[in-house]
Design an enzyme around this catalytic site. Structure first.
Site, PDB file in Angstrom:
ATOM      1  N   ASP A  36       0.836  -1.209   0.000  1.00 49.00           N
ATOM      2  CA  ASP A  36       0.000   0.000   0.000  1.00 49.00           C
ATOM      3  C   ASP A  36       0.865   1.251   0.000  1.00 49.00           C
ATOM      4  OD1 ASP A  36      -2.012  -1.783   0.175  1.00 49.00           O
ATOM      5  OD2 ASP A  36      -2.796  -1.120   2.120  1.00 49.00           O
ATOM      6  N   GLU A  38       3.837   1.692  -1.250  1.00 49.31           N
ATOM      7  CA  GLU A  38       4.392   1.955  -2.579  1.00 49.31           C
ATOM      8  C   GLU A  38       3.328   2.542  -3.501  1.00 49.31           C
ATOM      9  OE1 GLU A  38       7.381  -1.050  -4.558  1.00 49.31           O
ATOM     10  OE2 GLU A  38       6.558  -1.886  -2.698  1.00 49.31           O
ATOM     11  N   LEU A  86     -36.088  -8.218 -14.448  1.00 45.74           N
ATOM     12  CA  LEU A  86     -36.151  -9.627 -14.830  1.00 45.74           C
ATOM     13  C   LEU A  86     -37.408 -10.291 -14.315  1.00 45.74           C
ATOM     14  CD1 LEU A  86     -32.473 -10.562 -13.932  1.00 45.74           C
ATOM     15  CD2 LEU A  86     -33.466 -10.608 -16.220  1.00 45.74           C
ATOM     16  N   GLU A 118     -25.470 -17.292 -13.843  1.00 48.85           N
ATOM     17  CA  GLU A 118     -24.568 -16.525 -12.986  1.00 48.85           C
ATOM     18  C   GLU A 118     -25.338 -16.088 -11.746  1.00 48.85           C
ATOM     19  OE1 GLU A 118     -24.681 -12.285 -15.164  1.00 48.85           O
ATOM     20  OE2 GLU A 118     -23.768 -13.830 -16.437  1.00 48.85           O
ATOM     21  N   LYS A 120     -27.348 -13.882  -9.058  1.00 56.62           N
ATOM     22  CA  LYS A 120     -28.116 -12.639  -9.073  1.00 56.62           C
ATOM     23  C   LYS A 120     -27.667 -11.824  -7.878  1.00 56.62           C
ATOM     24  CE  LYS A 120     -32.670 -10.622  -9.498  1.00 56.62           C
ATOM     25  NZ  LYS A 120     -32.473  -9.526  -8.561  1.00 56.62           N
ATOM     26  N   ASP A 122     -27.464  -8.590  -5.303  1.00 58.80           N
ATOM     27  CA  ASP A 122     -28.459  -7.723  -4.698  1.00 58.80           C
ATOM     28  C   ASP A 122     -27.811  -6.408  -4.308  1.00 58.80           C
ATOM     29  OD1 ASP A 122     -30.901  -7.034  -3.814  1.00 58.80           O
ATOM     30  OD2 ASP A 122     -30.759  -8.073  -1.894  1.00 58.80           O
ATOM     31  N   ARG A 141     -29.877   3.059 -12.377  1.00 55.84           N
ATOM     32  CA  ARG A 141     -30.936   2.499 -13.208  1.00 55.84           C
ATOM     33  C   ARG A 141     -32.159   3.418 -13.207  1.00 55.84           C
ATOM     34  NH1 ARG A 141     -35.437  -0.629 -12.293  1.00 55.84           N
ATOM     35  NH2 ARG A 141     -36.058  -1.923 -14.050  1.00 55.84           N
ATOM     36  N   GLU A 179     -23.634  -4.170 -11.261  1.00 51.12           N
ATOM     37  CA  GLU A 179     -24.185  -3.926  -9.938  1.00 51.12           C
ATOM     38  C   GLU A 179     -23.119  -3.355  -9.010  1.00 51.12           C
ATOM     39  OE1 GLU A 179     -27.308  -5.094 -10.304  1.00 51.12           O
ATOM     40  OE2 GLU A 179     -28.140  -5.268  -8.289  1.00 51.12           O
ATOM     41  N   TYR A 231     -22.164  -7.374 -15.695  1.00 58.09           N
ATOM     42  CA  TYR A 231     -22.805  -8.577 -16.232  1.00 58.09           C
ATOM     43  C   TYR A 231     -23.552  -8.353 -17.540  1.00 58.09           C
ATOM     44  CZ  TYR A 231     -26.481  -6.434 -13.387  1.00 58.09           C
ATOM     45  OH  TYR A 231     -27.332  -5.532 -12.808  1.00 58.09           O
ATOM     46  N   LYS A 295     -29.581 -16.791 -18.657  1.00 57.47           N
ATOM     47  CA  LYS A 295     -29.752 -15.990 -19.875  1.00 57.47           C
ATOM     48  C   LYS A 295     -29.464 -16.848 -21.096  1.00 57.47           C
ATOM     49  CE  LYS A 295     -27.634 -12.164 -17.322  1.00 57.47           C
ATOM     50  NZ  LYS A 295     -26.535 -11.207 -17.197  1.00 57.47           N
ATOM     51  N   LYS A 319     -34.760 -17.614  -8.490  1.00 55.38           N
ATOM     52  CA  LYS A 319     -34.422 -17.230  -7.119  1.00 55.38           C
ATOM     53  C   LYS A 319     -34.127 -18.446  -6.244  1.00 55.38           C
ATOM     54  CE  LYS A 319     -35.811 -13.449  -5.755  1.00 55.38           C
ATOM     55  NZ  LYS A 319     -35.316 -12.092  -5.568  1.00 55.38           N
ATOM     56  N   CYS A 413     -47.315  -2.879  30.137  1.00 60.31           N
ATOM     57  CA  CYS A 413     -46.249  -2.574  29.177  1.00 60.31           C
ATOM     58  C   CYS A 413     -44.905  -2.914  29.816  1.00 60.31           C
ATOM     59  CB  CYS A 413     -46.300  -1.102  28.788  1.00 60.31           C
ATOM     60  SG  CYS A 413     -44.841  -0.556  27.883  1.00 60.31           S
ATOM     61  N   CYS A 416     -42.927   0.650  30.501  1.00 52.85           N
ATOM     62  CA  CYS A 416     -43.314   1.691  31.459  1.00 52.85           C
ATOM     63  C   CYS A 416     -44.282   1.179  32.523  1.00 52.85           C
ATOM     64  CB  CYS A 416     -43.933   2.882  30.726  1.00 52.85           C
ATOM     65  SG  CYS A 416     -45.543   2.509  30.036  1.00 52.85           S
ATOM     66  N   CYS A 431     -49.629  -0.420  24.310  1.00 53.46           N
ATOM     67  CA  CYS A 431     -49.441   0.257  25.595  1.00 53.46           C
ATOM     68  C   CYS A 431     -50.318   1.504  25.574  1.00 53.46           C
ATOM     69  CB  CYS A 431     -47.975   0.642  25.763  1.00 53.46           C
ATOM     70  SG  CYS A 431     -47.702   1.789  27.127  1.00 53.46           S
ATOM     71  N   CYS A 436     -45.099   6.786  26.985  1.00 48.60           N
ATOM     72  CA  CYS A 436     -44.230   5.623  27.222  1.00 48.60           C
ATOM     73  C   CYS A 436     -42.861   5.842  26.567  1.00 48.60           C
ATOM     74  CB  CYS A 436     -44.889   4.370  26.653  1.00 48.60           C
ATOM     75  SG  CYS A 436     -43.828   2.924  26.722  1.00 48.60           S
TER      76      CYS A 436
HETATM   77  S1  IVH Z   1     -28.888  -9.083 -16.316  1.00 53.36           S
HETATM   78  C1  IVH Z   1     -32.718  -7.255 -18.653  1.00 53.36           C
HETATM   79  N1  IVH Z   1     -27.503 -10.246 -14.501  1.00 53.36           N
HETATM   80  O1  IVH Z   1     -31.482  -7.833 -11.293  1.00 53.36           O
HETATM   81  C2  IVH Z   1     -32.068  -7.215 -17.351  1.00 53.36           C
HETATM   82  N2  IVH Z   1     -29.092  -8.641 -13.806  1.00 53.36           N
HETATM   83  O2  IVH Z   1     -34.415  -7.969 -11.544  1.00 53.36           O
HETATM   84  C3  IVH Z   1     -30.765  -7.906 -17.496  1.00 53.36           C
HETATM   85  N3  IVH Z   1     -29.154  -8.269 -11.388  1.00 53.36           N
HETATM   86  O3  IVH Z   1     -32.017  -4.612 -12.491  1.00 53.36           O
HETATM   87  C4  IVH Z   1     -30.092  -7.848 -16.234  1.00 53.36           C
HETATM   88  N4  IVH Z   1     -27.573  -9.703 -10.873  1.00 53.36           N
HETATM   89  O4  IVH Z   1     -29.935  -5.024 -11.180  1.00 53.36           O
HETATM   90  C5  IVH Z   1     -28.469  -9.338 -14.733  1.00 53.36           C
HETATM   91  N5  IVH Z   1     -26.152 -11.367 -12.989  1.00 53.36           N
HETATM   92  C6  IVH Z   1     -27.100 -10.465 -13.234  1.00 53.36           C
HETATM   93  C7  IVH Z   1     -27.731  -9.734 -12.204  1.00 53.36           C
HETATM   94  C8  IVH Z   1     -28.730  -8.828 -12.535  1.00 53.36           C
HETATM   95  C9  IVH Z   1     -28.425  -8.818 -10.400  1.00 53.36           C
HETATM   96  C10 IVH Z   1     -30.216  -7.286 -11.150  1.00 53.36           C
HETATM   97  C11 IVH Z   1     -30.188  -6.099 -12.039  1.00 53.36           C
HETATM   98  C12 IVH Z   1     -31.581  -5.929 -12.575  1.00 53.36           C
HETATM   99  C13 IVH Z   1     -32.345  -6.811 -11.670  1.00 53.36           C
HETATM  100  C14 IVH Z   1     -33.517  -7.374 -12.397  1.00 53.36           C
END
Ligand code: IVH
Length: 680
Positions: A36, A38, A86, A118, A120, A122, A141, A179, A231, A295, A319, A413, A416, A431, A436
């Site tokens: 770090d 350097e 999605l 891949e 998903k 959050d 977005r 993301e 992605y 996909k 999911k 309660c 209190c 309550c 309170c």
């Molecule tokens: S592809 C047409 N890949 O999920 C949308 N989205 O519910 C193509 N997200 O707004 C998105 N991981 O923020 C894609 N590996 C992933 C993702 C991903 C999370 C989110 C993305 C999107 C939301 C849709």
């Protein structure tokens, strides 16, 4: 002005590349080559060079990552291609439905269809626009069509390249989608340090990431350990990418993190297998994930199957099931919320569920508790779905030994000691004590929240401490605090105290809807607060209305109507409102929709001197009631208000037969509509 020689430009460019390289090793590959110290040395060298020769400071210079730009507001910018969301699949069957639709629409043989799978993520979806390989714009977005421009904030994220790393196949225009995230580790560390500083912990990594990106001061964004995974793409010009698996490779070469793990699947069975593999390992990933995204790999096929207005047909978010775990109920307690509602809570033997340790789960209310028949000592299944509060799903009756103890909602309660009551029509036991202390604590955290008074810099922990020490007794006291009061508290520095005072000051001019919401009237959430604001236009107006009046408003039923009316009848609440005003909180008057107002379509002219009102005030009030106030009499004039010593306007009004009224008529008109003269 210094003269920049070719040599200097080359030197800057060399440093620039070197720093980019090490930045990428550190933030993207997680495999640094230098210490770090350097790295800092190289960075300082570049800062110095740019200070001496500001012309060398390009928009993609690594020094632009420090942050510091402060905006007044975000610019709204359209996405060239909408950012879609999605469709979801919760079970294998729903994934197979998706697959069948793809088969129908693509009209190709099943063995020609390849998928990618891949995680998903959050976090917060953003779009990065690279022109000739250089990051020029970063957008959130937003609603999918329009995003907010957050370029300088996104530049502070180490895992976002400021220019594309590989010059091979560099597109002239590239929109990268991905993301913004916080790793589970960084999230926990961030929360610990926030609690240490007396700030409120974030509920989940997504909120922390979203809050950091939507900061007007990019230095705040820079201080958060944000990460980025790419992605997808929007528009690409000057480069040919025809599949998701090729896209992963390009993104990686350009310097991005790409989803991990990510698989190319030859058929639907491979997808199912990989889904279960990702699910089985979900805890081992550094980011919190709540499912997978499947996909179509081939972009030409994607085009053929097409998209709906909100989501593409070529992808699905498959999911994960909510994580469930088995554990023991060690105790049942009740917590008291800001409306005085008593919530039974199971205290659990701690277990890890979906990547976090859970020690308590909500039992919601008395009816739920009875329905599930949860007893102290029971073995239960608990579940956690995303960021929802963990809950008890069911009791494993077979594990009962007979030593379990039933739990009854307390008659007093727990905070209190006042009596509790449960109204027939409601599930909640409450309550009955308006003052309170539990209500005060919960209430303050509501009062200061974003959608209420938005006292940003004042964290809940600090507010709680203030109540505990008696520095404040309720939320209105915040508006009487001085810096000296704050400095009496532990771990309170001059700067933090100053920030808190400024944050409180900034909150003195809320919108009407936020103010109503901030009052915390039971059952009046953000939406109803907006309805009330629009309907009545001011707190004064609302406070004079009856239960029947409220019930005549669409969306308001008898329980809420009574709650609102009760709130304004209660002496303690009346005093609270008076103290808020005295503390400098403005109570806004907002115009109702013009056509609904009593004087809509009427034009007034004022002449002569008024004694009860200033001209300005009379004009303002008439306009609040929907009237137009004009300066001269014409055939459009409906009323002339004549004060002392009226001028030629009165004469003109008499000639053209316009109705003439005096000030007492005006006063009565105002009073009938709930507006009193200021002098009152
Ligand atoms: S592809 C047409 N890949 O999920 C949308 N989205 O519910 C193509 N997200 O707004 C998105 N991981 O923020 C894609 N590996 C992933 C993702 C991903 C999370 C989110 C993305 C999107 C939301 C849709």
């Amino acid at each position: 002005m210094s003269k920049v020689t070719t040599l200097l430009v080359e030197e800057a460019e060399k440093l620039h590349r070197l720093i980019d390289y090490h930045n990428h090793r550190y933030f993207v590959l997680d495999d640094p080559e230098i210490s770090d110290a350097e790295y800092d040395r190289l960075f300082d060298q570049l800062i110095q060079l740019e200070k001496d020769h500001p012309e060398l400071r390009t928009s993609d210079s690594p020094t632009q990552r420090i942050g510091g730009a402060v905006l007044k507001s975000f610019k709204s910018v359209p996405h060239r291609l909408p950012m879609l969301s999605l469709n979801k699949a919760n079970e294998e069957n729903e994934f197979l439905d998706f697959h069948r639709r793809i088969l129908e629409l693509s009209e190709v043989a099943e063995d020609h269809i390849e998928y990618t799978i891949e995680p998903k993520y959050d976090g917060l979806a953003v779009e990065l626009i690279y022109e000739k390989g250089i990051l020029t714009t970063g957008l959130t977005r937003g609603d999918g069509t329009m995003g907010e421009e957050v370029t300088s904030n996104l530049k502070t994220i180490g895992a976002i390249p400021l220019r594309l790393q590989s010059e091979d196949n560099t597109p002239s225009l590239l929109e990268v989608r991905g993301e913004v995230l916080l790793s589970k580790n960084d999230f926990e560390k961030l929360n610990e340090s926030r609690l240490d500083k007396g700030e409120e912990a974030f509920a989940n990594p997504r909120n922390a990431a979203a809050g950091a990106v939507r900061q007007l001061n990019s230095a705040v964004t820079a201080s958060r350990p944000l990460d980025f995974v790419a992605y997808g793409i929007g528009i690409v010009e000057g480069s040919k990418i025809d599949s998701q698996n090729l896209l992963w490779r390009y993104l990686y070469r350009w310097g991005f993190k790409t989803p991990e793990p990510a698989y190319l699947c030859a058929d639907r069975n491979a997808v199912i297998e990989k889904y279960h593999r990702i699910l089985a390992n979900r805890e081992s990933h550094s980011f919190e994930i709540d499912g997978t995204v499947v996909k179509l790999d081939n972009f030409a096929l994607r085009k053929k199957v097409g998209e709906l207005s909100r989501s593409p047909r070529w992808a699905v978010a498959w999911k994960f099931p909510p994580s469930q775990e088995q554990t023991a109920v060690e105790d049942i307690i009740v917590s008291v919320g800001r409306t005085g509602a008593l919530t039974p809570i199971a205290i659990l033997k701690p277990v890890r569920v979906g990547g976090v340790t859970v020690g308590r789960a909500t039992l919601h209310n008395e009816d739920e508790l009875k329905r599930k028949d949860v007893r102290i000592g029971d073995t239960v299944i608990i579940q956690r779905a995303g960021d929802v509060i963990p809950e008890v799903v069911k009791v494993i009756i077979g594990r009962r030994t007979g030593d379990e103890r039933e739990f009854l909602m307390p008659e007093k309660c727990p905070i209190c000691g006042a009596g509790t009551e449960r109204l027939e029509v409601q599930a909640a036991t409450r309550c009955t004590n308006v003052a309170c202390p539990a209500k005060q604590k919960e209430y303050i955290s509501h009062f200061i929240s974003r959608a209420a008074m938005d006292i940003d810099g004042l964290g809940y922990k600090i507010a709680e401490q203030m109540l505990d020490r008696g520095i404040i007794k309720d939320a209105a006291d915040l508006y009487f605090l001085t810096k000296e009061n704050l400095l009496d508290m532990e771990r309170m520095g001059d700067k933090l105290a100053q920030n808190i005072i400024e944050a409180i000051d900034k909150s003195r001019h809320p919108s009407l809807k936020s103010l109503i919401f901030a009052l915390g009237i039971p059952n009046v959430g953000g939406h109803l607060a907006a309805v009330l604001a629009k309907q009545y236009g001011s707190i004064d107006e609302i406070s004079t209305k009856s239960i029947e009046d409220f019930m005549s408003v669409n969306e308001i039923g008898p329980i809420v109507a009574k709650a609102i009316s009760d709130y304004f009848q209660e002496k303690k609440n009346k005093e609270f409102l008076i103290r808020l005003k005295a503390g400098g909180v403005s109570f806004p008057f907002e115009k109702k929709r013009l056509s609904e107002l009593p004087l809509s379509g009427k034009t007034f002219v004022l002449t002569g001197t008024l004694s009860l009102f200033s001209r300005e005030e009379a004009k303002e009030k008439l306009e609040l009631l929907g009237a137009k106030v004009s300066s001269s009499v014409s055939n459009k004039t409906d009323f002339v208000i004549a004060g002392e010593n009226p001028g030629s306007k009165l004469a003109k009004a008499r000639q053209s037969g316009v109705s003439i009224r005096d000030e007492s008529w005006l006063k009565e008109l105002f009073e009938n509509n709930g507006y009193l003269p200021k002098k009152y």
